[in-house]
Scaffold this motif. Structure first.
Motif, short mmCIF file in Angstrom:
data_model
loop_
_atom_site.label_atom_id
_atom_site.label_comp_id
_atom_site.label_asym_id
_atom_site.label_seq_id
_atom_site.Cartn_x
_atom_site.Cartn_y
_atom_site.Cartn_z
N ASP A 245 1.88 -89.77 -22.87
CA ASP A 245 0.82 -88.95 -23.45
C ASP A 245 -0.15 -89.78 -24.28
O ASP A 245 -1.35 -89.51 -24.29
N LEU A 246 0.35 -90.79 -24.97
CA LEU A 246 -0.54 -91.64 -25.77
C LEU A 246 -1.52 -92.38 -24.87
O LEU A 246 -2.69 -92.54 -25.22
N PHE A 247 -1.05 -92.83 -23.72
CA PHE A 247 -1.92 -93.58 -22.83
C PHE A 247 -2.83 -92.68 -22.00
O PHE A 247 -3.94 -93.07 -21.64
N SER A 248 -2.40 -91.48 -21.71
CA SER A 248 -3.22 -90.57 -20.90
C SER A 248 -4.23 -89.79 -21.74
O SER A 248 -5.11 -89.13 -21.19
N GLY A 249 -4.06 -89.84 -23.07
CA GLY A 249 -4.97 -89.09 -23.93
C GLY A 249 -4.53 -87.66 -24.18
O GLY A 249 -5.31 -86.86 -24.70
N SER A 250 -3.28 -87.34 -23.85
CA SER A 250 -2.75 -85.99 -24.08
C SER A 250 -2.18 -85.90 -25.49
O SER A 250 -0.97 -85.71 -25.70
N TYR A 251 -3.06 -86.04 -26.48
CA TYR A 251 -2.61 -86.17 -27.86
C TYR A 251 -2.01 -84.87 -28.41
O TYR A 251 -1.13 -84.91 -29.27
#
Length: 400
Positions: A245-251
């Motif tokens: 999630d951190l890398f995909s932007g799913s914060y």
């Protein structure tokens, strides 16, 4: 500070270092990317303190979350400041950690100059389309370090005459010196070290950092902040679950998973407050809060800090309170509160909390951001510093 987890006392530091440090820190040649990475995330671990054993486990969890698929297009780089050892830089990928740099000295992670140097090195060595930053250490929010002896003279077990040894406020990144003193990086100096627009997100794995005063300092530095306006368990974020999630932007999913992880625990460990904050919206929130201040029908000194308003800290003399509850207690009228609610919804896009902080502080309300209340009780202790903050300049909360 991160909450003392009684279970961690049973973990011998020596066994942790033997079981964790040895396999993690085997050196290899520095990785040179053949193509631009999608995202590079820097984890800045200020662990020269009592948190190191927990941080060692955090690194293992990060490695468990860095799958080959995720590692193929991204970089996770961890700066490690640990007790009694030279500082390291780790490249975490494919379920493994490789040491890519060892400094010839034990760097002070509480120094803004060291933070700036590490950020610059990682940006140049691990170029990517975007960047993220994780700050992991103790954290104590905004209030100035000179006020600790007033805020809570007994929390840290020091006699009044020695409290200047622990400037444990308005700061993140704690380093314990050889003399047993604690050194901190003030939030304003941390923000000054961060290049404008460098990071897509900053995650604070540190207590009490999600405050409006801190967010104003970070305006223009990052788009999003993930953090807590209350205390965080010393075990930190569930990194193995959130790396994707951190890398995909799913914060928002990072916040949700952190909450679900701790909500599933029991006792004091069932403790979590976490929010996703759009830093670009903090000034609009300040404008809305100024309307609250301008239309307030209740004076701040008529608010009982101990009983009337939702506390976020557990200091002997409270200084951090839920922003929305503060606004409601000022009774500015429906129009002002509705405007604030809209601005808060734009600024805080995800927010989760458990019912209690370590079975002690009940969270009846939790909007995701804490704030200071400039009562006359703190007129000569904290208010002078608060008057100089950007948040106060924008809101006029304390007028000289």
């Amino acid at each position: 500070m991160k909450i003392w987890n009684l279970l961690s006392r049973n973990i011998a530091v020596l066994s942790v270092l033997l079981s964790v440090t040895a396999p993690l820190f085997e050196s290899c040649e520095t990785w040179n990317p053949e193509e631009l990475r999608r995202k590079t995330v820097l984890v800045y671990m200020s662990g020269d303190n009592d948190l190191w054993s927990s941080m060692s486990l955090n690194i293992k969890a990060m490695a468990a979350g860095m799958t080959p698929e995720l590692s193929a297009y991204n970089s996770l780089i961890v700066f490690v400041d640990r007790p009694d050892a030279n500082s390291l830089l780790l490249d975490v990928r494919n379920y493994m950690c490789d040491t890519v740099k060892v400094w010839n000295e034990h760097l002070s992670s509480s120094s803004p100059d060291v933070l700036s140097m590490v950020m610059d090195y990682v940006r140049k060595s691990y170029t990517a389309m975007s960047y993220g930053l994780v700050m992991s250490s103790h954290g104590t929010g905004w209030v100035p370090d000179s006020t600790l002896n007033y805020i809570d003279p007994y929390k840290y077990g020091l006699p009044l005459g020695k409290l200047n040894q622990m400037s444990a406020t308005k700061a993140v990144c704690c380093k314990v010196t050889s003399a047993g003193k604690m050194r901190w990086m003030n939030v304003d100096r941390m923000a000054a070290a961060i290049p404008d627009g460098q990071f897509d997100f900053i995650l604070f794995d540190a207590c009490l950092m999600a405050g409006v005063e801190t967010m104003c300092e970070l305006y223009g530095k990052t788009e999003y902040v993930i953090g807590s306006s209350v205390e965080i368990m010393r075990s930190g974020f569930p990194y193995s679950d959130i790396m994707q999630d951190l890398f995909s932007g799913s914060y928002a999913d990072v916040c949700r998973k952190c909450y679900e992880y701790y909500d599933g625990k029991s006792g004091t460990e069932r403790t979590c407050g976490v929010a996703l904050i759009n830093v670009d919206k903090i000034r609009a929130l300040a404008d809305a809060f100024r309307t609250v201040v301008d239309n307030a029908t209740i004076d701040v000194d008529d608010i009982d800090l101990y009983h009337d308003v939702q506390r976020c800290d557990r200091y002997m003399n409270p200084v951090m309170f839920d922003l929305l509850d503060v606004a409601e207690k000022l009774k500015p009228g429906e129009s002002a509160l509705n405007a604030l609610d809209r601005a808060l919804s734009d600024c805080v896009s995800a927010c989760y909390h458990t019912d209690y902080v370590v079975q002690d502080l009940k969270l009846d309300k939790y909007c995701g951001l804490n704030c200071y209340l400039p009562v006359s009780e703190y007129a000569y202790v904290i208010n002078p510093a608060f008057a100089k903050t950007e948040w106060n300049r924008l809101t006029g909360f304390l007028r000289r």
